[in-house]
Enzyme design. Structure first.
Site, PDB file in Angstrom:
ATOM      1  N   HIS A   1       0.802  -1.220   0.000  1.00  0.00           N
ATOM      2  CA  HIS A   1       0.000   0.000   0.000  1.00  0.00           C
ATOM      3  C   HIS A   1       0.837   1.273   0.000  1.00  0.00           C
ATOM      4  O   HIS A   1       0.362   2.319  -0.399  1.00  0.00           O
ATOM      5  CB  HIS A   1      -1.010  -0.020   1.151  1.00  0.00           C
TER       6      HIS A   1
ATOM      7  N   ARG B   1     -10.415   4.400  -0.521  1.00  0.00           N
ATOM      8  CA  ARG B   1      -9.998   3.438   0.508  1.00  0.00           C
ATOM      9  C   ARG B   1     -10.182   4.110   1.872  1.00  0.00           C
ATOM     10  O   ARG B   1      -9.235   4.702   2.406  1.00  0.00           O
ATOM     11  CB  ARG B   1      -8.526   3.059   0.309  1.00  0.00           C
TER      12      ARG B   1
ATOM     13  N   ARG C   1     -15.226   2.412  -0.256  1.00  0.00           N
ATOM     14  CA  ARG C   1     -15.083   1.055   0.248  1.00  0.00           C
ATOM     15  C   ARG C   1     -15.159   1.096   1.776  1.00  0.00           C
ATOM     16  O   ARG C   1     -14.548   1.975   2.395  1.00  0.00           O
ATOM     17  CB  ARG C   1     -13.731   0.498  -0.188  1.00  0.00           C
TER      18      ARG C   1
ATOM     19  N   GLU D   1     -12.182  -9.846  -5.263  1.00  0.00           N
ATOM     20  CA  GLU D   1     -10.725  -9.835  -5.064  1.00  0.00           C
ATOM     21  C   GLU D   1     -10.234 -11.134  -4.437  1.00  0.00           C
ATOM     22  O   GLU D   1      -9.079 -11.226  -4.049  1.00  0.00           O
ATOM     23  CB  GLU D   1     -10.284  -8.608  -4.261  1.00  0.00           C
TER      24      GLU D   1
ATOM     25  N   ASN E   1      -5.260  -6.384  -7.217  1.00  0.00           N
ATOM     26  CA  ASN E   1      -4.097  -6.611  -6.345  1.00  0.00           C
ATOM     27  C   ASN E   1      -4.277  -7.887  -5.535  1.00  0.00           C
ATOM     28  O   ASN E   1      -3.437  -8.781  -5.539  1.00  0.00           O
ATOM     29  CB  ASN E   1      -3.902  -5.429  -5.396  1.00  0.00           C
ATOM     30  N   ASP E   2      -5.405  -7.945  -4.831  1.00  0.00           N
ATOM     31  CA  ASP E   2      -5.628  -9.140  -4.019  1.00  0.00           C
ATOM     32  C   ASP E   2      -6.018 -10.335  -4.874  1.00  0.00           C
ATOM     33  O   ASP E   2      -5.634 -11.464  -4.560  1.00  0.00           O
ATOM     34  CB  ASP E   2      -6.663  -8.851  -2.932  1.00  0.00           C
TER      35      ASP E   2
ATOM     36  N   ARG F   1       1.634 -10.379  -1.973  1.00  0.00           N
ATOM     37  CA  ARG F   1       1.846  -9.099  -2.664  1.00  0.00           C
ATOM     38  C   ARG F   1       2.896  -8.228  -1.985  1.00  0.00           C
ATOM     39  O   ARG F   1       3.395  -7.271  -2.553  1.00  0.00           O
ATOM     40  CB  ARG F   1       0.520  -8.336  -2.811  1.00  0.00           C
TER      41      ARG F   1
ATOM     42  N   CYS G   1     -11.021  -1.874  -9.970  1.00  0.00           N
ATOM     43  CA  CYS G   1     -10.525  -0.778  -9.136  1.00  0.00           C
ATOM     44  C   CYS G   1      -9.156  -1.080  -8.545  1.00  0.00           C
ATOM     45  O   CYS G   1      -8.588  -0.273  -7.840  1.00  0.00           O
ATOM     46  CB  CYS G   1     -11.529  -0.437  -8.052  1.00  0.00           C
TER      47      CYS G   1
HETATM   48  C1  PEP Z   1      -7.206  -4.685  -4.666  1.00  0.00           C
HETATM   49  O1  PEP Z   1      -6.968  -5.611  -3.896  1.00  0.00           O
HETATM   50  O2  PEP Z   1      -7.015  -4.739  -5.894  1.00  0.00           O
HETATM   51  C2  PEP Z   1      -7.731  -3.403  -4.141  1.00  0.00           C
HETATM   52  C3  PEP Z   1      -8.215  -2.474  -4.937  1.00  0.00           C
HETATM   53  O3  PEP Z   1      -7.666  -3.197  -2.809  1.00  0.00           O
HETATM   54  P1  PEP Z   1      -6.314  -2.918  -2.004  1.00  0.00           P
HETATM   55  O4  PEP Z   1      -5.191  -2.738  -2.972  1.00  0.00           O
HETATM   56  O5  PEP Z   1      -6.525  -1.713  -1.161  1.00  0.00           O
HETATM   57  O6  PEP Z   1      -6.184  -4.169  -1.189  1.00  0.00           O
HETATM   58 MG    MG Z   2      -7.718  -5.498  -1.857  1.00  0.00          MG
END
Ligand code: PEP
Ligand code: MG
Length: 541
Positions: free
Chosen positions: A190, A295, A331, A429, A452-453, A463, A500
């Site tokens: 993050h 977020r 979110r 996700e 991402n997740d 990650r 997203c």
């Molecule tokens: C994701 O997981 O793609 C997402 C948008 O949430 P974050 O990156 O905050 O976990």
């Molecule tokens: Mg996520």
């Protein structure tokens, strides 16, 4: 003074020039060294306390303007701890009796204070301990000479740290932050996401040394280089590049106001992803169609206790008002993994990515979720709000979340507080969510893929882990299959499907996402215009 070049992994593009501010983290291990001159060491301690006091006073003024006087009081508590006679007696005691360096004396003394709190079973134990730890690391940082040089100038600075938590960023002057270099870290953490959304060039996995503090440096976020004490010749090359970078930005402004449509006529909703309400200026300047992901957990990271309903309402309302009727997707709090603060008292887990995060916490602490939902519902009266649930794996969870949302409405009815309509959506996700996206789509108003997740859990690649970063491939066929399945299921149920999570800012990748059928794409504000150009240049057939 000779030039030094270090290579790192670029995670946010662009060029930054500035003086280095070396940030010492709170968990930095302090080595105990024995000293022969306790008076000198005590004087060092007093100097560091004086500097800490000055910084806390400045922080107080900044906090009053950002979060209001009542909330800024927490900073006054920090000052009381800093100037507490007990702390001073303990530190000087350790220095004179044990003959140890001031840094270790501060760590030992604050440890004793925390132990005392534990012994009296103070109900505010966790909060106090976190305040004492904050003060301890501030004094230690100042003893190590960390923040002085760069903080006292008005010039842009490059923040260099071994590790950085998302919550650390809020302690810095983000206006003057021109570049970021982290020794550990990964492209998908993050902090990297934060750097991209601030539009700040950043590197991770770069060798850094404390001796860099205060030195002049260039961060090349395109090639992945940190250059310390650059020669005049190199510097002038980089200055030219900076000018060109600015000129390109100017040129991109030509697409402001242009529709987000491919050259063969497919229309896309291009949204911005934000982490903080201060990102809004950039969203408006770059003319996004709305906000595809806010977020909100970053708001929780700014506080040293849970933000109240009214505090959250004020932020959400202002975001909706500023967006003037455009869609805003907020979110619900996705705390956990790398986003944490002591007051949240998250469990210590062997695998936090597979543990207590997102709606798992919300369902376990319904009062926290309901407070946030009440704030969101009230804010919904001021714009077009969609609420998004993170980390869902089952229909049962969605049903429970919807029940809690109904309870939030009932509470507002009882309290005779006005509220507006919201759309409810789920993040896709986890592989489980993608595989049951037909069932999920039947329950909600929209769905949005978190790449991402989804990548982390589908490919079984942490990650956050630099060791496995090359395996973290958002373009893996497995990810495309899951995305395609999700998009088709959403459309079959007649609801829009967005993306997203982070995407590659690359024309071909964006073309493929559009081809997959996404209705909405959300990117950091700094990428709105480049992505608009790419959308406008792409052709599906
Ligand atoms: C994701 O997981 O793609 C997402 C948008 O949430 P974050 O990156 O905050 O976990
Ligand atoms: Mg996520």
């Amino acid at each position: 003074m000779s030039m030094e070049r270090l290579f790192g992994r670029p995670v946010s593009e662009g060029i930054a020039i500035g003086r280095i501010l070396f940030y010492y983290n709170s968990d930095l291990s302090i080595t105990v060294s024995h000293i022969s001159d306790p008076e000198k060491e005590t004087a060092r301690y007093h100097e560091a306390v004086k500097l800490s006091e000055k910084q806390i006073d400045e922080l107080y003024l900044k906090a009053v303007s950002e979060i209001g006087e009542a909330n800024a009081r927490i900073i006054e508590v920090h000052k009381m701890i800093l100037l507490d006679q007990d702390l001073e007696d303990l530190v000087t005691g350790f220095i004179t009796k044990e003959k140890i360096n001031a840094e270790s004396a501060v760590v030992s003394a604050t440890g004793v204070l925390c132990e005392r709190l534990r012994a009296v079973e103070d109900p505010l134990f966790a909060e106090r301990v976190s305040d004492i730890r904050d003060i301890s690391s501030r004094i230690v940082r100042n003893l190590l000479g960390g923040t002085k040089a760069a903080c006292e100038t008005d010039d842009p600075y490059v923040l260099v740290a071994e590790d950085l938590n998302p919550s650390d960023i809020f302690g810095f002057d983000r206006e003057k932050l021109s570049g970021l270099v982290i020794k550990n870290g990964s492209a998908n953490s993050h902090v990297a996401i934060l750097a991209r959304s601030l539009g700040v060039p950043a590197l991770v996995q770069t060798d850094i040394f404390k001796s860099f503090n205060g030195k002049y440096a260039v961060v090349d976020g395109n090639r992945g280089e940190l250059i310390i004490d650059p020669t005049e010749e190199l510097l002038s090359g980089y200055r030219e590049l900076l000018v060109r970078q600015e000129a390109e930005k100017e040129l991109r402004k030509k697409v402001i106001g242009q529709p987000d449509v491919t050259s063969d006529g497919k229309k896309i909703l291009l949204y911005a992803s934000i982490n903080d309400d201060s990102d809004l200026d950039s969203v408006l300047k770059n003319d996004a169609a709305g906000i595809g992901l806010f977020r909100t957990e970053f708001l929780y990271l700014k506080y040293d206790r849970y933000p109240t309903e009214d505090e959250q309402f004020a932020v959400y309302r202002s975001v909706l008002e500023k967006m003037k009727g455009k869609t805003v997707v907020m979110r619900t709090c996705d705390i956990g993994l790398d986003k944490t603060k002591d007051y949240l008292e998250l469990p210590k887990e062997a695998n936090p990515a597979l543990g207590y995060r997102g709606i798992r916490m919300s369902l376990d602490r319904p009062e926290i979720f309901i407070t946030q939902m009440k704030a969101m519902l009230r804010a919904a009266a001021y714009g077009k709000l969609s609420v998004l649930y993170p980390m869902v794996i089952s229909i049962e969870e969605i049903k429970r979340l919807k029940r809690l949302t109904s309870l939030a409405k009932e509470a507002l009815d009882d309290e005779k507080k006005e509220y507006g309509q919201i759309r409810q959506g789920v993040m896709i996700e986890t592989p489980a969510a993608a595989l049951i996206s037909d069932l999920i789509a039947a329950e909600v108003d929209f769905i949005s893929v978190g790449t991402n997740d989804l990548t982390q859990y589908t490919l079984a690649v942490d990650r956050q882990n630099p060791e496995t970063e090359t395996l973290f491939d958002r373009e893996h066929p497995a990810i495309y299959r899951l995305m395609k399945m999700t998009v088709d299921n959403g459309h079959k149920m007649g609801i829009p499907v967005g993306i997203c999570g982070e995407i590659e800012i690359d024309g071909e990748h964006i073309r493929k996402l559009i081809e997959t059928g996404f209705d909405e794409i959300s990117v950091p504000p700094a990428y709105i215009l480049p992505v608009r150009q790419m959308i406008r240049q792409s052709r599906l057939i």
